[in-house]
Design a protein around this motif. Structure first.
Motif, PDB file in Angstrom:
ATOM      1  N   ALA A   1       0.832  -1.209   0.000  1.00 27.98           N
ATOM      2  CA  ALA A   1       0.000   0.000   0.000  1.00 27.98           C
ATOM      3  C   ALA A   1       0.865   1.257   0.000  1.00 27.98           C
ATOM      4  O   ALA A   1       0.597   2.211  -0.750  1.00 27.98           O
ATOM      5  CB  ALA A   1      -0.928   0.001   1.212  1.00 27.98           C
ATOM      6  N   LYS A   2       1.890   1.261   0.801  1.00 26.56           N
ATOM      7  CA  LYS A   2       2.775   2.433   0.856  1.00 26.56           C
ATOM      8  C   LYS A   2       3.524   2.616  -0.460  1.00 26.56           C
ATOM      9  O   LYS A   2       3.677   3.744  -0.934  1.00 26.56           O
ATOM     10  CB  LYS A   2       3.750   2.310   2.022  1.00 26.56           C
ATOM     11  CG  LYS A   2       3.068   2.490   3.366  1.00 26.56           C
ATOM     12  CD  LYS A   2       4.051   2.312   4.502  1.00 26.56           C
ATOM     13  CE  LYS A   2       3.362   2.451   5.843  1.00 26.56           C
ATOM     14  NZ  LYS A   2       4.300   2.211   6.953  1.00 26.56           N
ATOM     15  N   ARG A   3       3.972   1.538  -1.038  1.00 24.63           N
ATOM     16  CA  ARG A   3       4.627   1.643  -2.349  1.00 24.63           C
ATOM     17  C   ARG A   3       3.657   2.194  -3.397  1.00 24.63           C
ATOM     18  O   ARG A   3       4.029   3.000  -4.242  1.00 24.63           O
ATOM     19  CB  ARG A   3       5.171   0.292  -2.798  1.00 24.63           C
ATOM     20  CG  ARG A   3       6.440  -0.091  -2.081  1.00 24.63           C
ATOM     21  CD  ARG A   3       7.150  -1.222  -2.794  1.00 24.63           C
ATOM     22  NE  ARG A   3       8.428  -1.446  -2.156  1.00 24.63           N
ATOM     23  CZ  ARG A   3       8.798  -2.594  -1.597  1.00 24.63           C
ATOM     24  NH1 ARG A   3       7.997  -3.639  -1.637  1.00 24.63           N
ATOM     25  NH2 ARG A   3       9.972  -2.718  -1.031  1.00 24.63           N
ATOM     26  N   GLY A   4       2.414   1.741  -3.338  1.00 24.97           N
ATOM     27  CA  GLY A   4       1.410   2.243  -4.257  1.00 24.97           C
ATOM     28  C   GLY A   4       1.177   3.736  -4.080  1.00 24.97           C
ATOM     29  O   GLY A   4       1.026   4.473  -5.062  1.00 24.97           O
ATOM     30  N   LEU A   5       1.154   4.198  -2.839  1.00 29.78           N
ATOM     31  CA  LEU A   5       0.984   5.630  -2.584  1.00 29.78           C
ATOM     32  C   LEU A   5       2.172   6.433  -3.106  1.00 29.78           C
ATOM     33  O   LEU A   5       2.001   7.511  -3.676  1.00 29.78           O
ATOM     34  CB  LEU A   5       0.793   5.885  -1.094  1.00 29.78           C
ATOM     35  CG  LEU A   5      -0.580   5.534  -0.545  1.00 29.78           C
ATOM     36  CD1 LEU A   5      -0.590   5.622   0.975  1.00 29.78           C
ATOM     37  CD2 LEU A   5      -1.634   6.450  -1.133  1.00 29.78           C
TER      38      LEU A   5
ATOM     39  N   THR B   1       4.119   5.650  -5.608  1.00 27.73           N
ATOM     40  CA  THR B   1       3.982   5.673  -7.065  1.00 27.73           C
ATOM     41  C   THR B   1       2.891   6.653  -7.488  1.00 27.73           C
ATOM     42  O   THR B   1       3.087   7.442  -8.414  1.00 27.73           O
ATOM     43  CB  THR B   1       3.681   4.260  -7.594  1.00 27.73           C
ATOM     44  OG1 THR B   1       4.777   3.407  -7.253  1.00 27.73           O
ATOM     45  CG2 THR B   1       3.485   4.255  -9.099  1.00 27.73           C
ATOM     46  N   LEU B   2       1.755   6.603  -6.819  1.00 22.36           N
ATOM     47  CA  LEU B   2       0.654   7.513  -7.134  1.00 22.36           C
ATOM     48  C   LEU B   2       1.092   8.968  -6.996  1.00 22.36           C
ATOM     49  O   LEU B   2       0.839   9.791  -7.887  1.00 22.36           O
ATOM     50  CB  LEU B   2      -0.533   7.235  -6.206  1.00 22.36           C
ATOM     51  CG  LEU B   2      -1.720   8.176  -6.345  1.00 22.36           C
ATOM     52  CD1 LEU B   2      -2.438   7.922  -7.667  1.00 22.36           C
ATOM     53  CD2 LEU B   2      -2.668   7.985  -5.176  1.00 22.36           C
ATOM     54  N   LEU B   3       1.760   9.285  -5.916  1.00 24.12           N
ATOM     55  CA  LEU B   3       2.210  10.658  -5.707  1.00 24.12           C
ATOM     56  C   LEU B   3       3.201  11.093  -6.785  1.00 24.12           C
ATOM     57  O   LEU B   3       3.066  12.170  -7.369  1.00 24.12           O
ATOM     58  CB  LEU B   3       2.850  10.799  -4.320  1.00 24.12           C
ATOM     59  CG  LEU B   3       1.888  10.765  -3.142  1.00 24.12           C
ATOM     60  CD1 LEU B   3       2.648  10.580  -1.839  1.00 24.12           C
ATOM     61  CD2 LEU B   3       1.028  12.012  -3.100  1.00 24.12           C
TER      62      LEU B   3
ATOM     63  N   THR C   1       1.728  11.774 -10.274  1.00 23.58           N
ATOM     64  CA  THR C   1       0.795  12.888 -10.406  1.00 23.58           C
ATOM     65  C   THR C   1       1.421  13.947 -11.305  1.00 23.58           C
ATOM     66  O   THR C   1       2.593  14.285 -11.173  1.00 23.58           O
ATOM     67  CB  THR C   1       0.491  13.506  -9.027  1.00 23.58           C
ATOM     68  OG1 THR C   1      -0.038  12.501  -8.185  1.00 23.58           O
ATOM     69  CG2 THR C   1      -0.491  14.647  -9.135  1.00 23.58           C
TER      70      THR C   1
ATOM     71  N   GLY D   1       2.587  14.327   0.971  1.00 25.01           N
ATOM     72  CA  GLY D   1       2.299  12.898   1.028  1.00 25.01           C
ATOM     73  C   GLY D   1       3.525  12.073   1.386  1.00 25.01           C
ATOM     74  O   GLY D   1       3.465  11.173   2.232  1.00 25.01           O
TER      75      GLY D   1
ATOM     76  N   LEU E   1       4.283   9.732   4.763  1.00 21.96           N
ATOM     77  CA  LEU E   1       4.683   8.333   4.667  1.00 21.96           C
ATOM     78  C   LEU E   1       6.018   8.068   5.356  1.00 21.96           C
ATOM     79  O   LEU E   1       6.256   6.976   5.872  1.00 21.96           O
ATOM     80  CB  LEU E   1       4.759   7.911   3.194  1.00 21.96           C
ATOM     81  CG  LEU E   1       3.415   7.713   2.502  1.00 21.96           C
ATOM     82  CD1 LEU E   1       3.607   7.588   0.999  1.00 21.96           C
ATOM     83  CD2 LEU E   1       2.695   6.491   3.058  1.00 21.96           C
TER      84      LEU E   1
END
Length: 112
Positions: free
Chosen positions: A35-39, A41-43, A46, A90, A94
């Motif tokens: 989940a943290k890796r996904g966040l 990547t998402l950030l 952007t 973000g 994290l």
């Protein structure tokens, strides 16, 4: 502040979490890491705001990052769309659980 360096630090800490399980089940720990890796990547994926009218396009937008829609004459350099502030905030959040680990930089703390 270098967001790339902060993101790299977070990836290192997540790798350590994978190697050293704590109070959670192994499956839960791995889900947390994913989940943290996904966040992250998402950030980092952007994009800056790009509009048809270059006047409203973010000054930090580039064709390399935002694609062909970005005008060539858009070279103001600084982010005025909020993307960089959002990404930094973000990543700072994290990184906060890792504040006591070696490599963490005090400037990464939210509101530092």
């Amino acid at each position: 502040m270098n967001t790339t360096e902060l993101a790299e630090f977070l990836h290192e800490q997540l790798a350590a979490d994978e190697r050293e399980p704590g109070g959670w089940s192994r499956a839960r720990e791995l889900a947390e890491v994913d989940a943290k890796r996904g966040l992250i990547t998402l950030l980092l994926d952007t994009t800056h705001t790009v509009c048809e009218d270059p006047w409203y396009t973010c000054g930090a937008a580039t064709k390399e990052r935002e694609g062909e829609r970005c005008p060539d004459n858009n070279r103001r350099g600084h982010c005025d769309c909020g993307r960089d502030r959002l990404v930094l905030a973000g990543l700072q959040l994290l990184a906060l659980p890792y504040a006591e680990r070696p490599g963490y930089q005090a400037e990464w703390a939210p509101n530092a």
